[in-house]
Design a protein around this motif. Sequence first.
Motif: not given
Length: 58
Positions: A7, A9-13, A15, A17-18, A20-21, A32
């Motif tokens: 899979s 994910s453009w959001k993970r690519a 950065g 997601t990181k 937000k974490q 979330s």
Amino acid sequence: MKIPGLSFSWKRALGITKAKQKFSHATGIPTSRQGLERKVGALIVGAVLGTNKKKRRR
């Protein structure tokens, strides 16, 4: 047709997601929708019932 186990994910690519974490861990505010609703709901119930559920850090 998708390849099983693969899979993208453009959001993970990018950065996102990181980021937000890191924000969530630093401030204690969930990013979330479900987490935010749960936190706000707990605050409202705590205010109505007068319970104090603060987590203690040791």
